[in-house]
Design an enzyme around this catalytic site. Structure first.
Site, PDB file in Angstrom:
ATOM      1  N   LYS A 212      61.185  25.229  -8.993  1.00 42.38           N
ATOM      2  CA  LYS A 212      62.590  25.025  -9.347  1.00 42.38           C
ATOM      3  C   LYS A 212      62.743  23.722 -10.144  1.00 42.38           C
ATOM      4  O   LYS A 212      63.332  23.706 -11.201  1.00 42.38           O
ATOM      5  CB  LYS A 212      63.432  24.981  -8.073  1.00 42.38           C
ATOM      6  CG  LYS A 212      64.896  24.781  -8.320  1.00 42.38           C
ATOM      7  CD  LYS A 212      65.707  24.862  -7.049  1.00 42.38           C
ATOM      8  CE  LYS A 212      67.104  24.325  -7.318  1.00 42.38           C
ATOM      9  NZ  LYS A 212      67.965  24.337  -6.150  1.00 42.38           N
ATOM     10  N   GLU A 218      52.419  19.139  -5.674  1.00 46.93           N
ATOM     11  CA  GLU A 218      51.419  20.171  -5.361  1.00 46.93           C
ATOM     12  C   GLU A 218      51.326  21.194  -6.495  1.00 46.93           C
ATOM     13  O   GLU A 218      50.242  21.543  -6.961  1.00 46.93           O
ATOM     14  CB  GLU A 218      51.799  20.916  -4.069  1.00 46.93           C
ATOM     15  CG  GLU A 218      51.696  20.108  -2.803  1.00 46.93           C
ATOM     16  CD  GLU A 218      52.962  19.309  -2.485  1.00 46.93           C
ATOM     17  OE1 GLU A 218      53.788  19.094  -3.400  1.00 46.93           O
ATOM     18  OE2 GLU A 218      53.099  18.886  -1.328  1.00 46.93           O
ATOM     19  N   GLY A 281      65.861  26.555  -3.099  1.00 48.83           N
ATOM     20  CA  GLY A 281      64.486  27.058  -3.160  1.00 48.83           C
ATOM     21  C   GLY A 281      64.222  28.156  -2.146  1.00 48.83           C
ATOM     22  O   GLY A 281      63.655  29.204  -2.470  1.00 48.83           O
ATOM     23  N   ARG A 282      64.657  27.956  -0.911  1.00 55.04           N
ATOM     24  CA  ARG A 282      64.356  28.949   0.137  1.00 55.04           C
ATOM     25  C   ARG A 282      65.247  30.176   0.059  1.00 55.04           C
ATOM     26  O   ARG A 282      65.105  31.101   0.841  1.00 55.04           O
ATOM     27  CB  ARG A 282      64.463  28.286   1.516  1.00 55.04           C
ATOM     28  CG  ARG A 282      65.771  27.577   1.752  1.00 55.04           C
ATOM     29  CD  ARG A 282      65.683  26.623   2.931  1.00 55.04           C
ATOM     30  NE  ARG A 282      66.893  25.839   3.126  1.00 55.04           N
ATOM     31  CZ  ARG A 282      67.173  24.705   2.492  1.00 55.04           C
ATOM     32  NH1 ARG A 282      66.334  24.221   1.610  1.00 55.04           N
ATOM     33  NH2 ARG A 282      68.288  24.047   2.737  1.00 55.04           N
ATOM     34  N   GLU A 367      64.369  24.607   7.376  1.00 54.69           N
ATOM     35  CA  GLU A 367      64.756  23.676   6.312  1.00 54.69           C
ATOM     36  C   GLU A 367      66.285  23.709   6.155  1.00 54.69           C
ATOM     37  O   GLU A 367      66.901  22.730   5.749  1.00 54.69           O
ATOM     38  CB  GLU A 367      64.063  24.042   4.983  1.00 54.69           C
ATOM     39  CG  GLU A 367      64.063  22.909   3.982  1.00 54.69           C
ATOM     40  CD  GLU A 367      63.110  23.131   2.813  1.00 54.69           C
ATOM     41  OE1 GLU A 367      61.979  22.610   2.825  1.00 54.69           O
ATOM     42  OE2 GLU A 367      63.497  23.854   1.874  1.00 54.69           O
ATOM     43  N   HIS A 398      48.688  40.088  22.452  1.00 56.98           N
ATOM     44  CA  HIS A 398      47.397  39.658  23.002  1.00 56.98           C
ATOM     45  C   HIS A 398      47.165  38.165  22.804  1.00 56.98           C
ATOM     46  O   HIS A 398      46.040  37.693  22.921  1.00 56.98           O
ATOM     47  CB  HIS A 398      46.274  40.470  22.357  1.00 56.98           C
ATOM     48  CG  HIS A 398      46.369  41.917  22.724  1.00 56.98           C
ATOM     49  ND1 HIS A 398      45.802  42.437  23.860  1.00 56.98           N
ATOM     50  CD2 HIS A 398      47.021  42.943  22.123  1.00 56.98           C
ATOM     51  CE1 HIS A 398      46.071  43.738  23.939  1.00 56.98           C
ATOM     52  NE2 HIS A 398      46.822  44.065  22.895  1.00 56.98           N
ATOM     53  N   LYS A 532      57.324  12.881   0.986  1.00 56.86           N
ATOM     54  CA  LYS A 532      56.873  13.027  -0.413  1.00 56.86           C
ATOM     55  C   LYS A 532      56.733  11.655  -1.063  1.00 56.86           C
ATOM     56  O   LYS A 532      55.747  11.365  -1.739  1.00 56.86           O
ATOM     57  CB  LYS A 532      57.917  13.818  -1.214  1.00 56.86           C
ATOM     58  CG  LYS A 532      57.953  15.304  -0.962  1.00 56.86           C
ATOM     59  CD  LYS A 532      58.875  15.912  -2.005  1.00 56.86           C
ATOM     60  CE  LYS A 532      59.344  17.286  -1.637  1.00 56.86           C
ATOM     61  NZ  LYS A 532      60.353  17.814  -2.555  1.00 56.86           N
TER      62      LYS A 532
HETATM   63  O1  F6P Z   1      59.638  20.593   0.097  1.00 59.57           O
HETATM   64  C1  F6P Z   1      60.951  20.875  -0.179  1.00 59.57           C
HETATM   65  C2  F6P Z   1      61.193  21.740  -1.356  1.00 59.57           C
HETATM   66  O2  F6P Z   1      62.121  21.097  -2.140  1.00 59.57           O
HETATM   67  C3  F6P Z   1      61.659  23.123  -0.944  1.00 59.57           C
HETATM   68  O3  F6P Z   1      62.989  23.166  -0.625  1.00 59.57           O
HETATM   69  C4  F6P Z   1      61.310  23.916  -2.143  1.00 59.57           C
HETATM   70  O4  F6P Z   1      61.340  25.283  -1.874  1.00 59.57           O
HETATM   71  C5  F6P Z   1      59.930  23.376  -2.419  1.00 59.57           C
HETATM   72  O5  F6P Z   1      60.047  21.992  -2.150  1.00 59.57           O
HETATM   73  C6  F6P Z   1      59.398  23.612  -3.798  1.00 59.57           C
HETATM   74  O6  F6P Z   1      60.199  23.037  -4.782  1.00 59.57           O
HETATM   75  P1  F6P Z   1      60.074  23.447  -6.303  1.00 59.57           P
HETATM   76  O7  F6P Z   1      60.383  24.899  -6.422  1.00 59.57           O
HETATM   77  O8  F6P Z   1      61.063  22.589  -7.020  1.00 59.57           O
HETATM   78  O9  F6P Z   1      58.672  23.155  -6.750  1.00 59.57           O
END
Ligand code: F6P
Length: 569
Positions: A212, A218, A281-282, A367, A398, A532
Site C-alpha cells: 500500500k 520487508e 491494509g487488512r 490489528e 489432536h 519498525k
Molecule cells: O505492519 C503494519 C502494516 O502497516 C499493515 O497494516 C499492513 O497491512 C502492512 O504493514 C503492509 O503495509 P504495506 O502494504 O504498505 O506494505
C-alpha cells in the site's frame, strides 16, 4: 477529526443489565435446550449463503436483548451507515473507511461520491485494468522478456498485502487455472525468498510487488532481492541498464497507493495497479492487492468473490440488529470477553482449503481492535480486542482441543464448514468397524464437526462416565466434561468464491461491531510503528557498528553481541 465522542458502553443500561446477569452466571446449555425446544431454530440465522447457529452459545433472550440494547446505545447501525457513506471514521488518520466500496457492483445507483471523488468509477477503472492484465497473463499473451508465457506469479508483500491474497489463493485452489501457480513471499528472513524462488524458472516468473505504502522495509528489500535474482538467473548481472529494465518491465508489476515510488523502483506505472488510502491494509484483499489471485482464478470467479462480500454488506445494511448476523456475533464476543472473562477466540474451519483463515483473521481482528485509547484519544473504558487463533479441524482436535474442552479458560470457538466438498472421496475398503466400506470421507469429517460442538456444549457428566463402567472416582473426574463451552457453527453450501467473500465480510463487520461498541478506531494501526522505527535504529548495531551497539540498553546490547559472536562476526 470529524467524529463525535464515542459513547461509553459501560454507562449504557444494557451494559449494566449484562453486569447484573454476569454476576453469578451459571450457564446450563443442557437445561436450556431441554426446556426450550425452539432454541436451535430461534438462534439460527441466515446471512446470504451462510447459516449461522448461535444456539450453542452462552446466551438467552435476556442476554441477547441487553446486548442489542448496547448496540443501539453505542450507535452501531448509525456508524455503519457513516462508514458506507464515506465519513472519516478513521479519526486518527482522518480518512474515510471504504473497503465496502471495493465490492459495489458496476452501475449501482446512486454512484458513491466521497470527498468530491466518484469512488465507484475509480474502483471499476482499476478493476478493469487488473482484469485486462490478468487475462493477458492467463491466455499467454503477456510473456516474459524471452517470450515465454508466465507460469508462476510471486506476490511480494506483508501483512494485509500478503495474508489476504495467500489465504484466498489457498482457499480457492480448485478454481486456479491449470498451468498457473502463485507463491507468496513476505518475511524479510532471506530464507523465505530463497525457498520460494529456488526452483523457479526466471523466464516464466512474474513478480507482483504489493505494498500500500511502497515503503515497507520487508517488501522493498524482498523486491530488490527478487530483481537481483531475476537479473542473475537471466544472466543479466553485467548487462546494460536498458536490458535490465526491459527484464524488470516484463517480470515485475506493482500494486500500491504510491505510484511515484513504484516508478522509482523501475516498474512501469502502466503496469501498476492503484488503490486508495481509504482501504486499510487488512481490509484490502478485495482491492488490486488481490491481483495475484485474479490472475490465478480469472475475472468471473473474482467477480463472484466480490459479489459475496457485497451480499454481506447488504445484509448488514438492511437487516435489523436482532437478525443481523455480524452484529450478533460481535455482540456475543463482547459478552464473552467483557463479562465472562474470555481472552481468546478460536476459529476452527472444517475445510482444509481454509487453512490460512485463522492467520488472516489474526491481522484483521487484532490489528483492528487491539487498542487502549478510543477514537477521541481518551482511554478505553473496558477490555478490548481478543486473541484470535485456530487451525483447521480435525488437526486442531489432536492438538489443542483438550484445553478448550477441559481447561479452565473460556474459549469461544467459531466452527466453519461447507456441505459440498471440492474433492469428494470414498474410503472404498473402510476398516470394517468404525469405517464401513464405501464411506464418504467428507461425511466422516463433518461428523467430527458436529461432534465437537455437541461435546463442547453438553459435555459428559460424572454419572454418564460412571454409567460406562468407570468406578475409580479420580478417573471419573478426569473423564468428565463440564460442557457449557460456547461455540458458533457456520455452515455454507460450498467453498465458492462468493462464499469465501461472504465469510471475510462477516468477520470484517464483526470487528466493526466490537470496535464501535468499545469506541475505538478499528482502522488505524499505530501500535506497529515503534518496532519498525527501532528496527531501523538498531540495524547498524546488528551490522557491527560499535557506536550504535554502545548506545543500546544492556539487554539488547548483550543479545546483539551474542548474535555477532555466534555469527562469527
Ligand atoms: O505492519 C503494519 C502494516 O502497516 C499493515 O497494516 C499492513 O497491512 C502492512 O504493514 C503492509 O503495509 P504495506 O502494504 O504498505 O506494505
Amino acid at each position: 477529526m470529524t467524529e463525535s465522542a464515542p459513547v461509553d458502553p459501560t454507562s449504557t443500561e444494557g451494559w449494566k443489565k449484562l453486569g447484573g446477569i454476569a454476576d453469578g452466571f451459571t450457564p446450563d446449555l443442557r437445561g436450556w435446550f431441554d426446556s426450550d425446544p425452539g432454541r436451535a431454530e430461534r438462534y439460527t440465522f441466515q446471512a446470504a449463503d451462510l447459516t449461522v447457529d448461535l444456539s450453542k452459545g452462552l446466551v438467552d433472550d435476556e442476554i441477547l436483548g441487553a446486548l442489542l440494547q448496547v448496540a443501539e446505545d453505542t450507535g452501531v447501525a448509525e456508524r455503519f451507515q457513516a462508514m458506507l457513506a464515506g465519513e472519516h471514521i478513521n479519526a486518527t488518520e482522518d480518512r474515510a473507511v471504504l473497503h465496502t466500496a471495493l465490492r459495489r457492483p458496476k452501475g449501482i445507483e446512486p454512484a458513491l461520491v466521497v470527498d468530491g471523488q466518484d469512488v465507484d468509477a475509480d474502483v471499476h477503472a482499476t478493476l478493469d485494468k487488473v482484469y485486462a492484465f490478468a487475462s493477458k497473463v492467463r491466455d499467454g499473451s503477456w510473456t516474459g522478456v524471452t517470450g515465454k508465457r508466465i507460469e508462476t506469479v510471486v506476490n511480494i508483500g506483508i501483512g494485509g498485502s500478503d495474508l489476504g491474497p495467500v489465504m484466498v489463493y489457498e482457499a480457492l485452489k480448485p478454481y486456479v487455472q491449470e498451468g498457473l501457480e502463485a507463491r507468496f513471499v513476505s518475511n524479510i528472513d532471506p530464507a523465505d525468498i530463497y525457498e520460494k524462488t529456488a526452483d523457479l524458472d526466471p523466464e516464466t516468473t512474474l513478480f507482483i510487488v504489493a505494498s500500500k505504502t511502497f515503503g515497507t522495509l520487508e517488501t522493498l528489500t524482498n523486491a530488490r532481492l527478487a530483481r537481483q535474482w531475476l537479473w542473475e538467473r537471466l544472466g543479466l548481472t553485467d548487462a546494460s541498464d536498458d536490458e535490465k529494465s526491459d527484464a524488470v518491465a516484463k517480470h515485475f508489476v506493482a500494486v500500491s497507493t504510491a505510484l511515484d515510488k513504484v516508478a522509482a523502483f523501475g516498474i512501469d506505472p502502466e503496469n501498476a495497479f492503484g488503490f486508495w488510502d481509504w482501504v486499510g491494509g487488512r481490509y484490502s484483499v478485495d482491492s488490486a492487492i488481490g491481483t495475484s489471485v485474479v490472475i490465478a482464478i480469472g475475472k468471473e470467479n473474482w467477480e463472484e468473490f466480490l459479489a459475496g462480500f457485497h451480499a454481506i454488506d447488504e445484509h448488514v445494511r438492511t437487516t435489523p440488529l436482532e437478525q443481523n448476523v455480524p452484529v450478533l456475533m460481535g455482540l456475543l464476543n463482547v459478552w464473552y470477553s467483557n463479562f465472562l472473562g474470555a481472552q481468546s477466540h478460536a476459529v476452527l474451519p472444517y475445510t482444509q482449503y481454509l487453512h490460512r483463515f485463522a492467520a488472516y483473521l489474526q491481522q484483521l481482528t487484532m490489528e483492528s481492535n487491539g487498542k487502549r485509547v478510543r477514537w477521541d484519544g481518551s482511554p478505553v473504558t473496558t477490555e478490548t480486542g481478543e486473541v484470535f487463533w485456530g487451525e483447521p479441524g480435525t488437526n486442531g482436535q489432536h492438538a489443542f482441543y483438550q484445553l478448550i474442552h477441559q481447561g479452565t479458560r473460556l474459549i469461544p470457538a467459531d466452527f466453519i464448514t461447507v456441505a459440498k466438498p471440492a474433492r469428494p472421496l470414498k474410503d472404498e475398503s473402510g476398516d470394517g468397524k468404525a469405517v464401513q466400506p464405501g464411506q464418504d470421507v467428507h461425511a466422516l469429517f463433518l461428523a467430527n464437526f458436529f461432534a465437537q460442538t455437541k461435546a463442547l456444549a453438553f459435555g459428559k457428566t460424572a454419572d454418564e462416565v460412571r454409567a460406562e463402567g468407570t468406578t475409580d472416582e479420580a478417573i471419573v473426574a478426569a473423564r468428565t466434561f463440564t460442557g457449557n463451552k460456547p461455540s458458533t457453527s457456520i455452515l455454507a453450501p460450498e467453498l465458492t468464491p462468493s462464499v469465501l467473500g461472504q465469510l471475510i465480510a462477516l468477520y470484517e463487520h464483526i470487528v466493526f461491531t466490537e470496535g464501535t461498541i468499545w469506541g475505538i478506531d478499528s482502522f488505524d494501526q499505530w501500535g506497529v510503528e515503534l518496532g519498525k522505527q527501532l528496527a531501523l535504529q538498531i540495524a547498524p548495531a546488528v551490522d557491527g557498528d560499535q557506536d550504535a551497539l554502545a548506545s543500546q540498553d544492556s539487554s539488547t546490547k548483550a543479545l546483539i553481541a551474542k548474535y555477532l559472536e555466534l555469527r562469527g562476526a
